[in-house]
Design an enzyme around this catalytic site. Structure first.
Site, PDB file in Angstrom:
ATOM      1  N   GLY A  55       0.786  -1.235   0.000  1.00 15.65           N
ATOM      2  CA  GLY A  55       0.000   0.000   0.000  1.00 15.65           C
ATOM      3  C   GLY A  55       0.815   1.282   0.000  1.00 15.65           C
ATOM      4  O   GLY A  55       0.417   2.294  -0.572  1.00 15.65           O
ATOM      5  N   ASP A 111       0.278   3.798   3.964  1.00 15.45           N
ATOM      6  CA  ASP A 111      -0.727   4.542   3.214  1.00 15.45           C
ATOM      7  C   ASP A 111      -1.794   5.129   4.123  1.00 15.45           C
ATOM      8  O   ASP A 111      -2.167   6.285   3.992  1.00 15.45           O
ATOM      9  CB  ASP A 111      -1.356   3.648   2.120  1.00 15.45           C
ATOM     10  CG  ASP A 111      -1.793   2.273   2.634  1.00 15.45           C
ATOM     11  OD1 ASP A 111      -1.684   2.014   3.846  1.00 15.45           O
ATOM     12  OD2 ASP A 111      -2.232   1.459   1.807  1.00 15.45           O
ATOM     13  N   ASP A 114      -5.809   2.981  10.060  1.00 13.55           N
ATOM     14  CA  ASP A 114      -7.208   2.586  10.261  1.00 13.55           C
ATOM     15  C   ASP A 114      -7.363   2.077  11.696  1.00 13.55           C
ATOM     16  O   ASP A 114      -7.463   2.880  12.619  1.00 13.55           O
ATOM     17  CB  ASP A 114      -7.586   1.546   9.193  1.00 13.55           C
ATOM     18  CG  ASP A 114      -9.056   1.181   9.198  1.00 13.55           C
ATOM     19  OD1 ASP A 114      -9.829   1.828   9.925  1.00 13.55           O
ATOM     20  OD2 ASP A 114      -9.446   0.240   8.476  1.00 13.55           O
ATOM     21  N   LYS A 142      -7.867   7.689   9.027  1.00 18.74           N
ATOM     22  CA  LYS A 142      -9.310   7.457   8.961  1.00 18.74           C
ATOM     23  C   LYS A 142      -9.958   7.826  10.288  1.00 18.74           C
ATOM     24  O   LYS A 142      -9.547   7.325  11.330  1.00 18.74           O
ATOM     25  CB  LYS A 142      -9.560   5.978   8.623  1.00 18.74           C
ATOM     26  CG  LYS A 142     -10.787   5.753   7.791  1.00 18.74           C
ATOM     27  CD  LYS A 142     -11.041   4.281   7.543  1.00 18.74           C
ATOM     28  CE  LYS A 142     -10.568   3.839   6.173  1.00 18.74           C
ATOM     29  NZ  LYS A 142     -11.133   2.508   5.808  1.00 18.74           N
ATOM     30  N   PHE A 168     -14.209   3.180   2.658  1.00 19.69           N
ATOM     31  CA  PHE A 168     -13.144   2.377   2.070  1.00 19.69           C
ATOM     32  C   PHE A 168     -12.634   3.080   0.817  1.00 19.69           C
ATOM     33  O   PHE A 168     -13.375   3.325  -0.119  1.00 19.69           O
ATOM     34  CB  PHE A 168     -13.615   0.961   1.747  1.00 19.69           C
ATOM     35  CG  PHE A 168     -12.455   0.043   1.526  1.00 19.69           C
ATOM     36  CD1 PHE A 168     -11.760  -0.490   2.599  1.00 19.69           C
ATOM     37  CD2 PHE A 168     -12.022  -0.245   0.241  1.00 19.69           C
ATOM     38  CE1 PHE A 168     -10.652  -1.306   2.394  1.00 19.69           C
ATOM     39  CE2 PHE A 168     -10.917  -1.066   0.035  1.00 19.69           C
ATOM     40  CZ  PHE A 168     -10.232  -1.595   1.124  1.00 19.69           C
ATOM     41  N   VAL A 169     -11.351   3.449   0.829  1.00 21.17           N
ATOM     42  CA  VAL A 169     -10.802   4.240  -0.276  1.00 21.17           C
ATOM     43  C   VAL A 169      -9.761   3.443  -1.066  1.00 21.17           C
ATOM     44  O   VAL A 169      -9.127   2.531  -0.529  1.00 21.17           O
ATOM     45  CB  VAL A 169     -10.177   5.563   0.239  1.00 21.17           C
ATOM     46  CG1 VAL A 169     -11.248   6.463   0.825  1.00 21.17           C
ATOM     47  CG2 VAL A 169      -9.076   5.303   1.262  1.00 21.17           C
ATOM     48  N   ASP A 175      -5.504  -0.387  -2.258  1.00 20.99           N
ATOM     49  CA  ASP A 175      -6.165  -1.382  -3.111  1.00 20.99           C
ATOM     50  C   ASP A 175      -7.466  -1.875  -2.526  1.00 20.99           C
ATOM     51  O   ASP A 175      -7.730  -1.743  -1.327  1.00 20.99           O
ATOM     52  CB  ASP A 175      -5.251  -2.595  -3.275  1.00 20.99           C
ATOM     53  CG  ASP A 175      -5.210  -3.453  -2.002  1.00 20.99           C
ATOM     54  OD1 ASP A 175      -4.834  -2.916  -0.943  1.00 20.99           O
ATOM     55  OD2 ASP A 175      -5.582  -4.639  -2.063  1.00 20.99           O
ATOM     56  N   ARG A 181      -4.544   0.170  -7.299  1.00 24.22           N
ATOM     57  CA  ARG A 181      -3.410   0.895  -6.714  1.00 24.22           C
ATOM     58  C   ARG A 181      -2.881   1.965  -7.656  1.00 24.22           C
ATOM     59  O   ARG A 181      -2.243   2.924  -7.246  1.00 24.22           O
ATOM     60  CB  ARG A 181      -2.264  -0.078  -6.404  1.00 24.22           C
ATOM     61  CG  ARG A 181      -2.590  -1.121  -5.344  1.00 24.22           C
ATOM     62  CD  ARG A 181      -1.306  -1.796  -4.897  1.00 24.22           C
ATOM     63  NE  ARG A 181      -1.542  -3.053  -4.211  1.00 24.22           N
ATOM     64  CZ  ARG A 181      -1.812  -3.164  -2.901  1.00 24.22           C
ATOM     65  NH1 ARG A 181      -1.873  -2.091  -2.163  1.00 24.22           N
ATOM     66  NH2 ARG A 181      -2.002  -4.343  -2.356  1.00 24.22           N
TER      67      ARG A 181
HETATM   68  P1  IMP Z   1      -4.854  -0.924  10.204  1.00 22.28           P
HETATM   69  O1  IMP Z   1      -3.865  -1.996  10.519  1.00 22.28           O
HETATM   70  O2  IMP Z   1      -6.276  -1.349  10.493  1.00 22.28           O
HETATM   71  O3  IMP Z   1      -4.524   0.436  10.774  1.00 22.28           O
HETATM   72  O4  IMP Z   1      -4.916  -0.800   8.650  1.00 22.28           O
HETATM   73  C1  IMP Z   1      -3.882  -0.365   7.961  1.00 22.28           C
HETATM   74  C2  IMP Z   1      -3.765  -1.126   6.657  1.00 22.28           C
HETATM   75  O5  IMP Z   1      -5.034  -1.550   6.134  1.00 22.28           O
HETATM   76  C3  IMP Z   1      -3.187  -0.167   5.673  1.00 22.28           C
HETATM   77  O6  IMP Z   1      -1.816  -0.443   5.554  1.00 22.28           O
HETATM   78  C4  IMP Z   1      -3.941  -0.457   4.411  1.00 22.28           C
HETATM   79  O7  IMP Z   1      -3.161  -1.328   3.633  1.00 22.28           O
HETATM   80  C5  IMP Z   1      -5.209  -1.154   4.800  1.00 22.28           C
HETATM   81  N1  IMP Z   1      -6.398  -0.258   4.714  1.00 22.28           N
HETATM   82  C6  IMP Z   1      -7.055   0.333   5.737  1.00 22.28           C
HETATM   83  N2  IMP Z   1      -8.087   1.077   5.302  1.00 22.28           N
HETATM   84  C7  IMP Z   1      -8.083   0.969   3.955  1.00 22.28           C
HETATM   85  C8  IMP Z   1      -8.904   1.533   2.908  1.00 22.28           C
HETATM   86  O8  IMP Z   1      -9.854   2.314   3.112  1.00 22.28           O
HETATM   87  N3  IMP Z   1      -8.572   1.177   1.641  1.00 22.28           N
HETATM   88  C9  IMP Z   1      -7.538   0.333   1.350  1.00 22.28           C
HETATM   89  N4  IMP Z   1      -6.738  -0.192   2.291  1.00 22.28           N
HETATM   90  C10 IMP Z   1      -7.015   0.109   3.586  1.00 22.28           C
HETATM   91 MG    MG Z   2      -1.174  -1.817   4.179  1.00 26.76          MG
END
Ligand code: IMP
Ligand code: MG
Length: 191
Positions: A55, A111, A114, A142, A168-169, A175, A181
């Site tokens: 990402g 990227d 979340d 986010k 979701f972006v 991706d 991507r």
């Molecule tokens: P986290 O571990 O939940 O903070 O998520 C982080 C990872 O989830 C990022 O590195 C992204 O690859 C993926 N991700 C989270 N939200 C999105 C989204 O809206 N679109 C695409 N990938 C996302």
């Molecule tokens: Mg990621």
């Protein structure tokens, strides 16, 4: 615009402008830190950028060209969205760190922030590797989502590009099920 996008959230010119600002800020902060140690960051090999693949690939490629320091890249892969999932299923490491980080100033690049599981996992891992300092940069933050607790004594990311709503972006490296991507803008996927 790709037909799969419902709307564009951040267009390519806004992204480029913000990424340039972030790179400049990161470059100055790291140079200052090195300066305080008597190190010339343009010459000495003390900065390691750790992009979370795949990402962060596009963001990292643009960001590092705004950081005027001697640096190396050490890619890490973390898996959290298997297939068509749009909510994190927990982060697991999908690769190993190759270089020794002792005494290095590390910048994790991702990227999007979340649930925080990815940055939590990677920060904890790098902490064990003797890095002199660890900071993180994310392009997107986010809002309004459930987060795990941040790593001990840290925030998730010191550098953030944009706050976005809980949607979701895709695009600019992000991706859905491995695709989109390559879109130059960041947008919300049509559901
Ligand atoms: P986290 O571990 O939940 O903070 O998520 C982080 C990872 O989830 C990022 O590195 C992204 O690859 C993926 N991700 C989270 N939200 C999105 C989204 O809206 N679109 C695409 N990938 C996302
Ligand atoms: Mg990621």
């Amino acid at each position: 615009m790709f037909p799969q996008l419902e709307r564009i959230l951040i267009d390519r010119s806004k992204i480029a402008e913000r990424v340039a600002q972030m790179g400049a800020e990161i470059g100055e902060d790291f140079a200052q830190r090195l300066d305080a140690e008597g190190v010339d960051g343009r010459i000495e090999d003390r900065v390691v950028i750790v992009p979370i693949m795949a990402g962060a690939m596009v963001f990292t490629a643009d960001l590092i060209r705004h950081i005027p320091l001697k640096l190396r890249l050490e890619m890490l892969a973390v898996s959290s969205y298997p297939g068509t999932a749009t909510r994190s299923k927990g982060a697991t490491l999908a690769s190993e760190l190759k270089s020794d980080l002792t005494g290095k100033h590390v910048l994790i690049v991702d990227d999007i922030l979340d649930s925080g599981r990815t940055l939590r996992l990677v920060r904890d891992l790098l902490d064990e590797r003797g890095a002199a300092s660890i900071r993180a940069a994310v392009l997107l933050d986010k809002q309004g989502v459930d987060r795990v607790p941040p790593p001990d004594g840290h925030v998730f990311a010191e550098y953030k590009g944009f706050e976005i709503p809980d949607a979701f972006v895709v695009g600019y490296g992000l991706d859905y099920d491995g695709c989109y991507r390559n879109l130059p803008d960041i947008g919300v996927l049509r559901t």
